[in-house]
Design a protein around this motif. Structure first.
Motif, mmCIF file in Angstrom:
data_model
loop_
_atom_site.group_PDB
_atom_site.id
_atom_site.type_symbol
_atom_site.label_atom_id
_atom_site.label_comp_id
_atom_site.label_asym_id
_atom_site.label_seq_id
_atom_site.Cartn_x
_atom_site.Cartn_y
_atom_site.Cartn_z
ATOM 1 N N LYS A 48 0.729 -1.403 0.151
ATOM 2 C CA LYS A 48 -0.219 0.005 -0.146
ATOM 3 C C LYS A 48 0.905 1.395 -0.014
ATOM 4 O O LYS A 48 0.613 2.042 -0.761
ATOM 5 N N ILE A 49 1.916 1.169 0.983
ATOM 6 C CA ILE A 49 2.777 2.428 0.751
ATOM 7 C C ILE A 49 3.575 2.637 -0.501
ATOM 8 O O ILE A 49 3.557 3.857 -0.976
ATOM 9 N N ALA A 50 3.959 1.275 -1.336
ATOM 10 C CA ALA A 50 4.380 1.619 -2.473
ATOM 11 C C ALA A 50 3.539 2.272 -3.436
ATOM 12 O O ALA A 50 3.828 2.980 -4.406
ATOM 13 N N GLU A 51 2.308 1.588 -3.294
ATOM 14 C CA GLU A 51 1.164 2.376 -4.277
ATOM 15 C C GLU A 51 0.934 3.748 -4.061
ATOM 16 O O GLU A 51 0.878 4.411 -4.998
ATOM 17 N N ALA A 52 0.768 4.031 -2.667
ATOM 18 C CA ALA A 52 0.446 5.416 -2.529
ATOM 19 C C ALA A 52 1.721 6.401 -2.957
ATOM 20 O O ALA A 52 1.486 7.288 -3.586
ATOM 21 N N ASN A 96 -9.306 7.782 -1.090
ATOM 22 C CA ASN A 96 -10.083 6.582 -1.250
ATOM 23 C C ASN A 96 -9.455 5.268 -0.797
ATOM 24 O O ASN A 96 -9.961 4.859 0.025
ATOM 25 N N ASP A 97 -7.997 5.146 -1.218
ATOM 26 C CA ASP A 97 -7.548 3.885 -1.026
ATOM 27 C C ASP A 97 -6.287 4.044 -0.003
ATOM 28 O O ASP A 97 -5.995 2.929 0.539
ATOM 29 N N HIS A 98 -5.896 5.263 0.194
ATOM 30 C CA HIS A 98 -4.788 5.609 0.889
ATOM 31 C C HIS A 98 -4.888 6.773 1.870
ATOM 32 O O HIS A 98 -3.890 7.498 2.064
ATOM 33 N N GLY A 99 -6.142 6.780 2.336
ATOM 34 C CA GLY A 99 -6.339 8.202 3.105
ATOM 35 C C GLY A 99 -5.583 8.337 4.376
ATOM 36 O O GLY A 99 -5.335 9.659 4.436
ATOM 37 N N SER A 100 -4.984 7.422 5.013
ATOM 38 C CA SER A 100 -4.115 7.590 6.208
ATOM 39 C C SER A 100 -2.673 7.824 5.913
ATOM 40 O O SER A 100 -1.977 8.099 6.833
ATOM 41 N N SER A 101 -2.329 7.892 4.746
ATOM 42 C CA SER A 101 -1.065 8.150 4.088
ATOM 43 C C SER A 101 -0.592 9.238 4.059
ATOM 44 O O SER A 101 -1.354 10.178 3.804
ATOM 45 N N GLN A 102 0.723 9.879 4.404
ATOM 46 C CA GLN A 102 1.269 10.924 4.359
ATOM 47 C C GLN A 102 1.158 11.514 2.885
ATOM 48 O O GLN A 102 1.035 12.853 2.496
ATOM 49 N N PHE A 106 -0.287 15.007 1.514
ATOM 50 C CA PHE A 106 0.415 16.072 0.639
ATOM 51 C C PHE A 106 -0.210 16.231 -0.618
ATOM 52 O O PHE A 106 -0.217 17.550 -0.992
ATOM 53 N N ALA A 107 -0.778 15.449 -1.067
ATOM 54 C CA ALA A 107 -1.510 15.571 -2.185
ATOM 55 C C ALA A 107 -2.564 16.558 -2.472
ATOM 56 O O ALA A 107 -2.897 17.295 -3.306
ATOM 57 N N THR A 108 -3.546 16.374 -1.270
ATOM 58 C CA THR A 108 -4.557 17.149 -0.955
ATOM 59 C C THR A 108 -4.128 18.515 -0.597
ATOM 60 O O THR A 108 -4.919 19.448 -1.146
ATOM 61 N N LEU A 132 -7.296 17.475 7.737
ATOM 62 C CA LEU A 132 -7.258 17.624 9.047
ATOM 63 C C LEU A 132 -7.870 16.549 9.860
ATOM 64 O O LEU A 132 -7.905 16.151 10.778
ATOM 65 N N ALA A 133 -9.233 16.080 9.013
ATOM 66 C CA ALA A 133 -10.128 14.885 9.568
ATOM 67 C C ALA A 133 -9.194 13.396 9.667
ATOM 68 O O ALA A 133 -9.671 12.691 10.280
ATOM 69 N N GLN A 134 -8.133 13.694 8.895
ATOM 70 C CA GLN A 134 -7.277 12.462 8.906
ATOM 71 C C GLN A 134 -6.379 12.069 10.148
ATOM 72 O O GLN A 134 -5.743 11.260 10.424
ATOM 73 N N GLN A 135 -6.423 13.412 11.040
ATOM 74 C CA GLN A 135 -5.462 13.359 12.187
ATOM 75 C C GLN A 135 -4.101 13.258 11.684
ATOM 76 O O GLN A 135 -3.420 12.353 12.118
ATOM 77 N N PRO A 136 -3.659 13.810 10.877
ATOM 78 C CA PRO A 136 -2.156 13.613 10.439
ATOM 79 C C PRO A 136 -1.075 14.166 11.400
ATOM 80 O O PRO A 136 -1.215 14.552 12.584
ATOM 81 N N ALA A 137 0.267 13.798 10.845
ATOM 82 C CA ALA A 137 1.306 14.184 11.618
ATOM 83 C C ALA A 137 1.314 15.560 12.110
ATOM 84 O O ALA A 137 0.799 16.317 11.436
#
Length: 233
Positions: A48-52, A96-102, A106-108, A132-137
């Motif tokens: 998943k990380i590689a895909e993101a 949609n597929d990697h919402g919790s990733s950095q 960054f893309a958003t 902000l809703a994803q509670q990022p770093a």
């Protein structure tokens, strides 16, 4: 110990298996299942990380920007319609597929930046609220919060208190204090509170100096307020 017959020995082994063997084997089986499951989960997460990462790199390639994968995209020239479509698609897939990733964050952030440049403040607001809703770093949270506050006050001075609430909730620390206080000053100024604006700008100047930074724009804002003071009343 001696046994009267082979049958007794066989029966004893059966009893030992019943009493001890099955629980042991069951324990081993559970352990193997847990280890196998963790390895599968770990492999899935790596995929998943590689895909993101690949999707985010696609975004970078699309906008021809040299930003690194661990940092948000910086300002870039206006995008073509084709580039906009690609960016929108990539951001949608990441959300949609990697919402919790950095990478999704960054893309958003980049999408929100483009939306601001095009005057789409409502869309930019929604994008930043999604981040902000994803509670990022912490660093991403600060960045998104500061930008959201700017968007809110750009939409209308009516949003001033909401912008201040967002900024006040931040635990910016010394590293980001100058930025946060500077934006607070902008909000107070938009609300017509020059005294609070001056105090916030001064805090920003002091924080910048403490970090060895030169922020001439902040000093200019303070000077402008000082020049306006005699006209008050």
């Amino acid at each position: 110990m001696s046994y009267q017959s082979d049958d007794e020995q066989v029966q004893l082994l059966k009893n030992l298996w019943k009493d001890y063997g099955q629980p042991v084997v069951l324990g081993v089986a559970i352990t193997l299942a847990v280890v196998s499951g963790y390895q599968y989960w770990q492999k899935t997460q790596q995929q998943k990380i590689a895909e993101a990462s690949a999707l985010y790199q696609n975004l970078l390639d699309t906008v021809s920007n040299a930003a690194s994968p661990d940092k948000p995209v910086q300002f870039s020239p206006p995008l073509t319609e084709e580039q906009k479509a690609t960016v929108s698609h990539v951001v949608s897939v990441l959300q949609n597929d990697h919402g919790s990733s950095q990478y999704a964050a960054f893309a958003t952030l980049f999408l929100a930046q483009q939306q601001v440049q095009e005057g789409q403040l409502s869309a930019a607001r929604a994008s930043l609220e999604w981040v902000l809703a994803q509670q990022p770093a912490s660093e991403v949270q600060i960045m998104a919060s500061v930008r959201l506050a700017r968007v809110l006050i750009s939409e209308s001075s009516v949003n001033g208190q909401q912008a201040l609430d967002i900024l006040s909730r931040l635990n910016a620390g010394k590293s980001y204090e100058a930025t946060v206080e500077s934006v607070k000053g902008d909000v107070y100024l938009a609300l017509g509170d020059r005294k609070q604006a001056e105090a916030a700008y001064q805090k920003a100047v002091n924080a910048a100096q403490d970090n060895g930074l030169n922020r001439p724009l902040l000093q200019l804002k303070l000077d402008d307020l000082a020049a306006m003071a005699p006209q008050e009343g």
